[in-house]
Write an enzyme that holds these catalytic residues in place. Structure first.
Site, PDB file in Angstrom:
ATOM      1  N   CYS A 150       0.780  -1.242   0.000  1.00  0.00           N
ATOM      2  CA  CYS A 150       0.000   0.000   0.000  1.00  0.00           C
ATOM      3  C   CYS A 150       0.812   1.293   0.000  1.00  0.00           C
ATOM      4  O   CYS A 150       0.753   2.078  -0.945  1.00  0.00           O
ATOM      5  CB  CYS A 150      -0.934   0.001   1.204  1.00  0.00           C
ATOM      6  SG  CYS A 150      -2.093  -1.374   1.264  1.00  0.00           S
ATOM      7  N   HIS A 168      -3.024   6.518   4.179  1.00  0.00           N
ATOM      8  CA  HIS A 168      -1.927   5.580   4.466  1.00  0.00           C
ATOM      9  C   HIS A 168      -0.546   6.135   4.126  1.00  0.00           C
ATOM     10  O   HIS A 168       0.341   5.403   3.677  1.00  0.00           O
ATOM     11  CB  HIS A 168      -2.152   4.242   3.756  1.00  0.00           C
ATOM     12  CG  HIS A 168      -1.491   3.099   4.480  1.00  0.00           C
ATOM     13  ND1 HIS A 168      -1.446   1.823   3.993  1.00  0.00           N
ATOM     14  CD2 HIS A 168      -0.847   3.065   5.679  1.00  0.00           C
ATOM     15  CE1 HIS A 168      -0.809   1.030   4.833  1.00  0.00           C
ATOM     16  NE2 HIS A 168      -0.437   1.768   5.871  1.00  0.00           N
TER      17      HIS A 168
END
Length: 574
Positions: free
Chosen positions: A96, A152
């Protein structure tokens, strides 16, 4: 030559299903759609900077889109891709944070210090503040910028938040994964907190709404309140289809014939996301944006196979540097494309979106030297050759070193125990431990003998630390040519050495207990003061609490329990 071991199936039986043939790339699946001669007429030159909608999905596997032959229904993605340009030589990162950081900065992760793992919720770490981000460059070009979905990229102090990194508005989560309804996230036993934010505030009032629907509705609201005469950039980073596997029950019902429960839930989430994209596209047309818009669709990494995803027929999965971890689903849909309805095999990497989109916006790139991305719009729109000829997948000096790697194995040029991967032209080299290396057919059958994720496995790679593949001729990475072509190995090792000389130190600080949500009213959010941040960034010890010890929130767990219970009753989910 590699020895293949099949559990429960023979190689012949898999061939009979078409799994191991080249048919996955036959014209009916990914080749150019027949076009009317009028389609080739060029659109007028851009009279205004285009509206840009960038859609990023989370953990969607390479096989998990209809036009790649999937059993999952994605009619919207199939149509948008068929009418635009499919990117079939498109690369992302295996996890990610690295993909998101490279999209936002246009730089390889070795050039931002994020070359190891992800940014974890309790780390005093975030996207380096000296990096000029994509939305900041678009703001300079006169764009209104909005982010919806998963960030994130760190949040330990306010300067790290999306609204401080170039976005005018933000609705979404700051951490890596949350419950789709309650927005709770646990970073270990007892370390749980709420994670849905509106701007820089906690969005407690949105709990109970399924995130895929919530995010699509927010995009609709943004478009409805903005003028199509003014350029807009919307970054839609869906949480879907990352775990936990949650979906409204009506979507799961469509896939009830699927025997594999994880695959069934996963498929429902993909189809739900597809409908959200449909609603976003509809809003672009309704409010007058579509004719001057560019829609980019991308996955962030390969699918997680033990959670229902499939990267078949590619090798590997999320978290690996095999093609199944780094080759992504990607396409561009826009009325502004000059050569529509085709498949592009131009080499494209996720870092390329930064210079490509800033150039489309008529922005200035002269003050951001050293980008690793290229402007690939001529390759996408006009079918020209890509300016990109190589991709550094990564060099991670902190990842567990391969047991059998050595400097000697790397011809004295490179320590092959170090995890690294690079592609130059048609050649791809991997060193160290590239990660889980099996080929995993779609998980649509029940009762596989043994573990269904171990269906096919190489048995000769246990003592290796270096692999070479001709990806053009062997996209499935079945034939290691490192012994046959030492000349190519040497050349690619030298490229790794070149890139490694430009790498900055890894940013991966120790976790800090002050990040615990109990010290932040039960929610994840910024926790470091300016003085603390300066001390850590100046090279001091990891942040330590010098203030008076805060009293732990005694009602947080009880409040969380009742919030979850209420949400389950409201959502009537399964």
């Amino acid at each position: 030559m590699a020895v293949y071991a099949l559990t429960g199936f023979s190689l012949v039986s898999l061939l009979s299903f078409g799994y191991l043939s080249w048919d996955w790339m036959k014209p009916s699946l990914v080749a150019d759609v027949a076009t009317d001669p009028m389609e080739k007429s060029l659109p007028p030159a851009f009279t205004r900077p285009p509206h840009i909608i960038f859609i990023l999905t989370d953990d969607q596997g390479y096989h998990d889109v209809g036009y790649h032959g999937s059993d999952i229904h994605t009619p919207t993605l199939d149509r948008l891709a068929a009418e635009g340009v499919k990117l079939e030589n498109y690369y992302i990162q295996p996890i990610c944070t690295p993909s998101r950081s490279q999209l936002i900065t246009g730089r390889y992760q070795i050039h931002t210090g994020l070359q190891h793992s992800i940014i974890r919720p309790r780390q005093p770490n975030c996207l380096p503040l000296d990096q000029v981000t994509l939305p900041q460059k678009l703001q300079e070009a006169g764009y209104s910028t909005h982010m919806v979905g998963k960030w994130h990229l760190g949040f330990y102090k306010k300067e790290c938040l999306p609204t401080r990194r170039g976005f005018d508005t933000f609705l979404g989560s700051l951490t890596g994964n949350v419950d789709y309804y309650t927005y709770d996230n646990c970073d270990g036993p007892g370390v749980c907190g709420y994670d849905l934010h509106e701007g820089e505030d906690v969005a407690w009032d949105q709990s109970g709404k399924y995130s895929t629907f919530l995010y699509a509705q927010r995009v609709n609201k943004i478009l409805a309140s903005h003028s199509p005469k003014e350029p807009i950039f919307i970054y839609v980073a869906f949480q879907a289809v990352h775990t936990p596997l949650q979906s409204p029950k009506e979507y799961i019902y469509r896939y009830r014939p699927m025997g594999n429960v994880a695959r069934r839930k996963y498929a429902a989430m993909v189809t739900c996301m597809d409908e959200a994209v449909k609603n976003i596209t509809w809003a672009l047309k309704k409010y007058g944006y579509y004719d001057n818009s560019v829609i980019v669709f991308s996955t962030d990494n390969g699918g997680q196979t033990f959670s229902g995803g499939s990267n078949w027929p590619l090798r590997g999965r999320k978290g690996t540097y095999w093609e199944g971890g780094v080759r992504g689903i990607g396409f561009v849909h826009s009325p502004l494309i000059k050569r529509k309805r085709r498949t592009s095999w131009a080499l494209v990497h996720i870092t390329d979106w930064y210079p490509t989109l800033v150039s489309l916006a008529k922005g200035n790139l002269s003050n951001v030297p050293g980008l690793d991305g290229y402007n690939v719009w001529p390759a996408i729109s006009e079918g020209k050759e890509s300016p990109r000829t190589e991709i550094l997948h990564n060099i991670d000096p902190l990842y567990n070193h391969a047991k059998y790697g050595s400097l000697e194995d790397g011809f004295g040029i490179w320590n092959t125990a170090v995890q690294a991967s690079i592609r130059v032209g048609e050649w791809k080299l991997l060193t160290g431990d590239p990660g889980y290396s099996d080929w995993i057919p779609p998980q649509t059958l029940t009762n596989f003998p043994g573990s269904w994720w171990n269906l096919e496995r190489l048995t000769d790679g246990l003592r290796k630390s270096m692999w070479l593949f001709n990806i053009t001729a062997d996209p499935y990475e079945r034939y290691d040519l490192s012994d046959q072509r030492p000349d190519v190995v040497r050349a690619l090792l030298m490229r790794l050495v070149h890139y490694n000389r430009t790498a900055i130190p890894v940013r991966y600080p120790a976790e800090n207990p002050r990040a615990h949500p109990d010290f932040n009213g039960g929610a994840w959010g910024p926790w470091a003061s300016e003085d603390d941040a300066e001390e850590w960034e100046g090279g001091g010890e990891p942040l330590k609490s010098r203030n008076k010890k805060k009293k732990k929130c005694k009602i947080c767990k009880l409040r969380s329990f009742f919030r979850k219970l209420n949400t389950r009753l409201m959502s009537n989910r399964i």
